[in-house]
Each structure stands twice: as structure tokens, then as C-alpha cells.
Design a protein around this motif. Sequence first.
Motif, PDB file in Angstrom:
ATOM      1  N   PRO A 150      11.069   6.700   2.266  1.00 33.90           N
ATOM      2  CA  PRO A 150      10.016   6.086   3.086  1.00 33.90           C
ATOM      3  C   PRO A 150      10.012   4.564   3.018  1.00 33.90           C
ATOM      4  O   PRO A 150       9.633   3.903   3.995  1.00 33.90           O
ATOM      5  N   LEU A 151      10.442   3.997   1.885  1.00 32.03           N
ATOM      6  CA  LEU A 151      10.492   2.541   1.796  1.00 32.03           C
ATOM      7  C   LEU A 151      11.578   1.968   2.694  1.00 32.03           C
ATOM      8  O   LEU A 151      11.404   0.897   3.293  1.00 32.03           O
ATOM      9  N   VAL A 152      12.722   2.663   2.795  1.00 35.83           N
ATOM     10  CA  VAL A 152      13.785   2.202   3.684  1.00 35.83           C
ATOM     11  C   VAL A 152      13.310   2.228   5.131  1.00 35.83           C
ATOM     12  O   VAL A 152      13.531   1.287   5.904  1.00 35.83           O
ATOM     13  N   VAL A 153      12.647   3.318   5.498  1.00 36.34           N
ATOM     14  CA  VAL A 153      12.122   3.403   6.865  1.00 36.34           C
ATOM     15  C   VAL A 153      11.115   2.291   7.118  1.00 36.34           C
ATOM     16  O   VAL A 153      11.148   1.618   8.163  1.00 36.34           O
ATOM     17  N   ALA A 154      10.219   2.075   6.168  1.00 37.38           N
ATOM     18  CA  ALA A 154       9.207   1.030   6.340  1.00 37.38           C
ATOM     19  C   ALA A 154       9.843  -0.356   6.423  1.00 37.38           C
ATOM     20  O   ALA A 154       9.421  -1.193   7.225  1.00 37.38           O
ATOM     21  N   ALA A 155      10.873  -0.604   5.617  1.00 36.59           N
ATOM     22  CA  ALA A 155      11.515  -1.923   5.620  1.00 36.59           C
ATOM     23  C   ALA A 155      12.227  -2.184   6.940  1.00 36.59           C
ATOM     24  O   ALA A 155      12.154  -3.291   7.491  1.00 36.59           O
ATOM     25  N   THR A 156      12.944  -1.195   7.456  1.00 35.43           N
ATOM     26  CA  THR A 156      13.652  -1.404   8.716  1.00 35.43           C
ATOM     27  C   THR A 156      12.680  -1.538   9.882  1.00 35.43           C
ATOM     28  O   THR A 156      12.905  -2.340  10.796  1.00 35.43           O
ATOM     29  N   MET A 157      11.612  -0.783   9.853  1.00 33.53           N
ATOM     30  CA  MET A 157      10.592  -0.946  10.890  1.00 33.53           C
ATOM     31  C   MET A 157       9.922  -2.314  10.767  1.00 33.53           C
ATOM     32  O   MET A 157       9.568  -2.934  11.779  1.00 33.53           O
ATOM     33  N   ARG A 195       0.832  -1.202   0.000  1.00 38.72           N
ATOM     34  CA  ARG A 195       0.000   0.000   0.000  1.00 38.72           C
ATOM     35  C   ARG A 195       0.869   1.256   0.000  1.00 38.72           C
ATOM     36  O   ARG A 195       0.603   2.210  -0.730  1.00 38.72           O
ATOM     37  N   LEU A 196       1.916   1.261   0.827  1.00 37.78           N
ATOM     38  CA  LEU A 196       2.822   2.412   0.845  1.00 37.78           C
ATOM     39  C   LEU A 196       3.488   2.584  -0.511  1.00 37.78           C
ATOM     40  O   LEU A 196       3.548   3.697  -1.050  1.00 37.78           O
ATOM     41  N   THR A 197       3.983   1.495  -1.085  1.00 39.57           N
ATOM     42  CA  THR A 197       4.635   1.573  -2.394  1.00 39.57           C
ATOM     43  C   THR A 197       3.675   2.052  -3.464  1.00 39.57           C
ATOM     44  O   THR A 197       4.014   2.897  -4.308  1.00 39.57           O
ATOM     45  N   GLN A 198       2.473   1.543  -3.440  1.00 37.94           N
ATOM     46  CA  GLN A 198       1.468   1.912  -4.443  1.00 37.94           C
ATOM     47  C   GLN A 198       1.137   3.396  -4.368  1.00 37.94           C
ATOM     48  O   GLN A 198       1.070   4.088  -5.395  1.00 37.94           O
ATOM     49  N   THR A 199       0.960   3.903  -3.159  1.00 39.90           N
ATOM     50  CA  THR A 199       0.618   5.316  -2.987  1.00 39.90           C
ATOM     51  C   THR A 199       1.760   6.222  -3.429  1.00 39.90           C
ATOM     52  O   THR A 199       1.555   7.184  -4.174  1.00 39.90           O
ATOM     53  N   MET A 200       2.978   5.907  -2.975  1.00 40.71           N
ATOM     54  CA  MET A 200       4.121   6.735  -3.322  1.00 40.71           C
ATOM     55  C   MET A 200       4.428   6.663  -4.819  1.00 40.71           C
ATOM     56  O   MET A 200       4.714   7.682  -5.455  1.00 40.71           O
ATOM     57  N   ALA A 201       4.349   5.470  -5.393  1.00 43.83           N
ATOM     58  CA  ALA A 201       4.651   5.316  -6.818  1.00 43.83           C
ATOM     59  C   ALA A 201       3.628   6.039  -7.685  1.00 43.83           C
ATOM     60  O   ALA A 201       3.975   6.643  -8.703  1.00 43.83           O
ATOM     61  N   ALA A 202       2.355   5.997  -7.281  1.00 45.80           N
ATOM     62  CA  ALA A 202       1.322   6.695  -8.056  1.00 45.80           C
ATOM     63  C   ALA A 202       1.552   8.206  -8.040  1.00 45.80           C
ATOM     64  O   ALA A 202       1.318   8.891  -9.035  1.00 45.80           O
ATOM     65  N   THR A 203       2.030   8.733  -6.914  1.00 46.22           N
ATOM     66  CA  THR A 203       2.311  10.160  -6.822  1.00 46.22           C
ATOM     67  C   THR A 203       3.441  10.555  -7.765  1.00 46.22           C
ATOM     68  O   THR A 203       3.346  11.550  -8.486  1.00 46.22           O
ATOM     69  N   VAL A 204       4.508   9.769  -7.775  1.00 48.06           N
ATOM     70  CA  VAL A 204       5.654  10.082  -8.631  1.00 48.06           C
ATOM     71  C   VAL A 204       5.321   9.837 -10.097  1.00 48.06           C
ATOM     72  O   VAL A 204       5.737  10.591 -10.975  1.00 48.06           O
ATOM     73  N   ALA A 205       4.540   8.794 -10.390  1.00 49.79           N
ATOM     74  CA  ALA A 205       4.235   8.443 -11.777  1.00 49.79           C
ATOM     75  C   ALA A 205       3.439   9.523 -12.492  1.00 49.79           C
ATOM     76  O   ALA A 205       3.445   9.573 -13.724  1.00 49.79           O
ATOM     77  N   GLY A 206       2.767  10.391 -11.747  1.00 45.16           N
ATOM     78  CA  GLY A 206       2.003  11.449 -12.372  1.00 45.16           C
ATOM     79  C   GLY A 206       2.793  12.703 -12.667  1.00 45.16           C
ATOM     80  O   GLY A 206       2.245  13.659 -13.213  1.00 45.16           O
ATOM     81  N   ARG A 207       4.073  12.708 -12.330  1.00 45.40           N
ATOM     82  CA  ARG A 207       4.866  13.911 -12.539  1.00 45.40           C
ATOM     83  C   ARG A 207       5.391  13.979 -13.962  1.00 45.40           C
ATOM     84  O   ARG A 207       5.473  12.985 -14.682  1.00 45.40           O
ATOM     85  N   ASP A 208       5.795  15.195 -14.350  1.00 43.33           N
ATOM     86  CA  ASP A 208       6.115  15.427 -15.758  1.00 43.33           C
ATOM     87  C   ASP A 208       7.371  14.710 -16.213  1.00 43.33           C
ATOM     88  O   ASP A 208       7.489  14.364 -17.390  1.00 43.33           O
ATOM     89  N   PHE A 209       8.346  14.485 -15.311  1.00 42.11           N
ATOM     90  CA  PHE A 209       9.564  13.834 -15.787  1.00 42.11           C
ATOM     91  C   PHE A 209       9.306  12.369 -16.153  1.00 42.11           C
ATOM     92  O   PHE A 209      10.027  11.787 -16.956  1.00 42.11           O
ATOM     93  N   ILE A 210       8.245  11.773 -15.585  1.00 39.45           N
ATOM     94  CA  ILE A 210       7.868  10.426 -16.010  1.00 39.45           C
ATOM     95  C   ILE A 210       7.275  10.481 -17.416  1.00 39.45           C
ATOM     96  O   ILE A 210       7.562   9.623 -18.261  1.00 39.45           O
ATOM     97  N   ALA A 211       6.435  11.491 -17.665  1.00 40.06           N
ATOM     98  CA  ALA A 211       5.889  11.658 -19.015  1.00 40.06           C
ATOM     99  C   ALA A 211       7.007  11.911 -20.019  1.00 40.06           C
ATOM    100  O   ALA A 211       6.980  11.392 -21.141  1.00 40.06           O
TER     101      ALA A 211
END
Length: 640
Positions: A198-205, A158-174
Motif C-alpha cells: 500500500p505504501l508503494v501505491v500511495a507513493a506513486t499516486m 496517516r497511512l503508514t501509522q495505521t498500517m504499522a500499528a496493525t502489523v506491530a500488534g502481531r505475534d511475530f513482532i512480539a
Amino acid sequence: MAGGSSRRWGRAVRSPLGVTAAVLLLAVLLLAVFAPMGWQARADAVHPADILQGPSGDHPAGTDLLGRDIFARVLVAARLSVELALAATGLGVLVGLLLGTAPLLLGRRAGRWAGALVNVAVAFPSLLLALFFAVVFGVGAKGAVLAIGLATAPAFARLTQTMAATVAGRDFIAAARIAGVGRVRILLRHVLPNIAEPLVVAATMAAGSALLAFAGLSFLGLGVQAPGYDWGRLLGEGLAQIYIHPAGALAPAVAVVLAAMAFNLAGEVVARAIGLRSAESGTPAGPVTAPPPRAAAATEPAAPLLAVENLRVTFPSLGAQISPVREVSLRLRPGEAVGIVGESGSGKSLTALAIAQLVAAPGRVDADRLEFLGADLRGGGAAAHRRLLGTSLAMVFQDPMTSLNPTHRVGHQLAEVVRRHQGADRRSAWARAVDRLHAVRIPAAARRARQLPHEFSGGMRQRAMIGMGLMASPALIIADEPTTALDVTVQREVLRLLENIRTADSVGLLFISHDVTVVAQVCERVLVMYAGRIVEDLPSGALLQDARHPYTRALVAAVPGMETDRDRPLAVIPGRPPDPARLPSGCAFAPRCPLATEVCREQDPPLAAYDGDRRVACHHADLAPVAVAPYRTTAGRDES
């Protein structure tokens, strides 16, 4: 570059949090590696005469039911406890990454199923999932690893999906998609580096949580089985004798808490140290290579560079089809500059995205004709289209800060274009990137190429975006609001740069803006869009004084100039643009038009030829000059 990274890590480790985390984590890892070597024999030695002894000099934590030293067993159990926790965490992270990035890797349809699976799994508490999977896979260490790993995966997904969707909508991805970068490379190079912290923090936690989860499963008898033992199994054995021998339960409990804390604190320190570190270091520039030759079709003056007829973009909505872009037709010759103006929501940017093949599903692009450099973009192989658009089409987006990947150095982002499409080696691609930065008048280009986007000013970032578009010598530049949010001095520099590029290399320019005076300054022809369609097509010289559509004249009149009376309210266009889902019958501008009659409300006027070199979609084009007062100033135009 290496020095900056070392200083960043040094500051993070030397902080109070870093020192605490480093000491705890180092102690846990050293125990996991070396404790079995030094204490295994002592931990396994049975002494019937010393059963359930309390803490003493010989046995700091006492002994168990077989007279074995509990302290030695806790130390030896560190290896198995840490190994199992890391294995479960690795499994959970891997499965979570696959599920969370499925929409990017597999496309919208398959990704929707993966998202639904994540939504269902997240609805259940992770402990219940772990118990369920433990029953499914059976008792034992292997079953516990699978159970805890799969129970960890949904939250990470869920964390990966949310963060990836945010980045995927940015112009440098287009921009990467225009360049023809594949899904896997976009994920690895552009998406994951931007969500790594955030993924590193989530993985270590998650590693700390896995230690606690294993302790729970082993305590319940579902984890490690005899004769093996981990901290959870030792905790269960000690808890059974807690009233007569509390030290037997205290030692493994303290070990679990300290180890979990070590992983959690280490994750915070690593996240701080990562920051926005680039994935690649600078590469020294070599000899500047000559730009690749332009496609032959672009040099043929007789053939249009871009030909669009009856372009339509539709999106499904509640069983219906919404068309925010409809009936758009335009032609653009090599070296010609065509502007598109209109209010926000008129369909300007969506038209550009449709031409660049960047409208994502479920959006659909249809056209009677959509040709670029003689290639029909409506059919054929997607790979061929990506290569054509990646080398011959440059897109300059509105916000350069979202158009450049913040985790990669500017030079590497430019170099990726020629490395991807022309097979250039790293050295020559870097040299080309430095050359293009110099060509767009960025001072100290070799040094600036090694900097991150946040180290550039707004105007420099916009020039860098233009330089990225010039890496492959494009035949067409689509500039979508390239001067928005820039001050007038920087705006003038960017506009002059585009003009110099266009005239020097005969590059076509499709310039999108809401500023009619800027478009009149830059372009030779102007397309005025309203409610998703072109309502007027006219030479730029006639835009400010002799437009024939009431909407065009209203746009011009709404721009204040040096002669505007400051004691009177500024001119405005009454009403609001229509909702694409609820377009009125007849002319879409009729509710706001001072010339509207009954025929306007009943019949949508076609975009028809008017006065030779114009096209107007209005029933009363001859009366338009009296509808809105003409614009009589040259404010905002470059008279130099």
C-alpha cells in the motif's frame, strides 16, 4: 527464487494494465531524459513573425507570444516537471514515514505527539497546506518542492501509522522483541516489508498528484519562475490566450494528465508484482553446527528456573488503575511442566507476557520477586534482559500465522535468532535453522526453510514456531494456547514434540490453555486462574478428580467426555467472569459459586497452603467435592 520473482514481474507487466502503464511511464521518462537534448534550441528560438500561430506542420501545437514552438517547449518541460514532482514526492514520503513510524521508533510518549501532529495536519486539505507552505517558503521551484512535499506528508503518515500499528500488534513482532531485536531493525525487517504494497501505491499516486499540484502552483505564479518553465507555467501562459489560441493550453494539459496517469498505473502494477516477495533469497546450508551451551544457572537443580512472587500488571483507565493480573506467585524448576488454565480473560496470557517483559506502556509490571535463571528482571539493563530472554526463553504463540512474518522465508526467520544473539555468520545460522526444522519433524527441512509461512500447513507452522524457540537452546518455553485451532491429530503431534523437547534437554515448560484435559496430560502441576489471580495450585493428577476450588471443579465438569449423557444439557458455569475494572468485594467467584456464603462476599480468601503440596484460595475448600459433580472419565487423556 529468482525465477519465481521474474515470472511474477513478467505476468504483471504483460497484463493490459501493465502494458499501458509501462508504455506511458517509459514515454514520460524518456522525454524527461532526452527531450532537452533534441528540442531545447527549438523551444528557446524566438520568431517575432510567427507570434500566436495556430497548429501547423512546422508547429504542431502552434506558437506562443514570442513565436516559440509550444510543442517543443512542452517536450523540454518534461524534465523539470518530472524532477520537481519526484523531489516533492520523495520529501513527502520521507517525512510521512518518519511521522508514521514515530510510535515504533521513539516509544509511546514521543509517538503520541507525532500522532497528534499528523491528526492536526490531516484535518486540512492538502491544497490549502501546499498554498500555506508556498507562502512560508516563498515563490520558486525550491519553495514549491518543500510546500508540496510537506503537504503530501500527512496523508502518507496517516497511512503508514495505521498500517504499522496493525502489523506491530502481531505475534511475530512480539517474538522479535523477545529475541532482543532493536526498534530500527524491527521496523526495517518486519514492519515495512509487510506494509510495502500500500505504501508503494500511495507513493506513486502521490507522484501523480505532485505533478498536478506543481501545475497548479506554477499556474498561480508560485512555482517555477521565468526564465524556467514547467508544464504548469506553460499551461498558465496558454490559458491566457485560450479564446484565440486553444492549442497552446491543450498541449501542456494533456502532458500533465498523461504523466499523472502513468505514475498512478505504474503504482498498481508494481504493487501487484511485489505481492509477498521475500526480502532475502535462500542461502545454501552448510555443516550443521552444535547448539550453544545453556547458561550455567539453568543446570543447577537447586535454583528455581523461574521464580515469581506477587506479580501485578496494571493499566491506567479514567484516572484509576485496573489490575487484570494480581497476586500471581509461581515457581518452575528446570525440566518441570507447569500449566495455567482458566476462562478467557482470566489473565493467563497477560501473565506470560509480563514474565517475558512484553507488556507495553502504559501497562506496568510490578512484582516482589521476578527472577529468571537467577537474574532479577525487575531492574538492570534492558539490553542484558533482551539478551537473556532472547537466548534462554522461547515463546510459542497461539496463532502461528500471525507469529511468523509473512514476507520472510521461514529459514531466515529462524536464523535471525542466532545471528542476532550469538554472532553466527549467515551460513552457519542457516544450517542451524535447517537443523532445528528437522528436529521438530518437518519433512524436507532444507527445502521447507526456503518457503514462506503461507506454504506451510497449520501444524507445520506451529512446529516451525517451536523450532524458532529452539534455535538458541532455551531453558524455558512458554506455550500460549499452542494447540488452539489444530485438529486432534496435529494437536497430539505438537504436544508430543513439546514433551520430547522438555525431557531430552531438561527444558522448563509453562503451558497455557483453556483445555483442562490437555493441561492434565502435559503438565506436572496446574495453576488455575480466575479474575487475574491464582485460585488453586495443585498436582495435575488431582486436577480431574480431586480439585478443591469450586471454580476448578466447574471447569472440569464443563468438559464433555465419553460417558457424558448426550440426552442431557452440557454442564456450564453460570454467570460471566467479572470485569477487572469492577471486581466484586470479597471472593471474585462468589457470584457464580454454589458454596458462597456471607464471608465469601465480604472477604477475599488468600491463596493458602492446603493438604501439603497444594494451594487453594477458598473459604470452603473442604466442601468443594460436593459443589460440583466429580469428573469421572479420562476422555481426552493420552493413555498411550
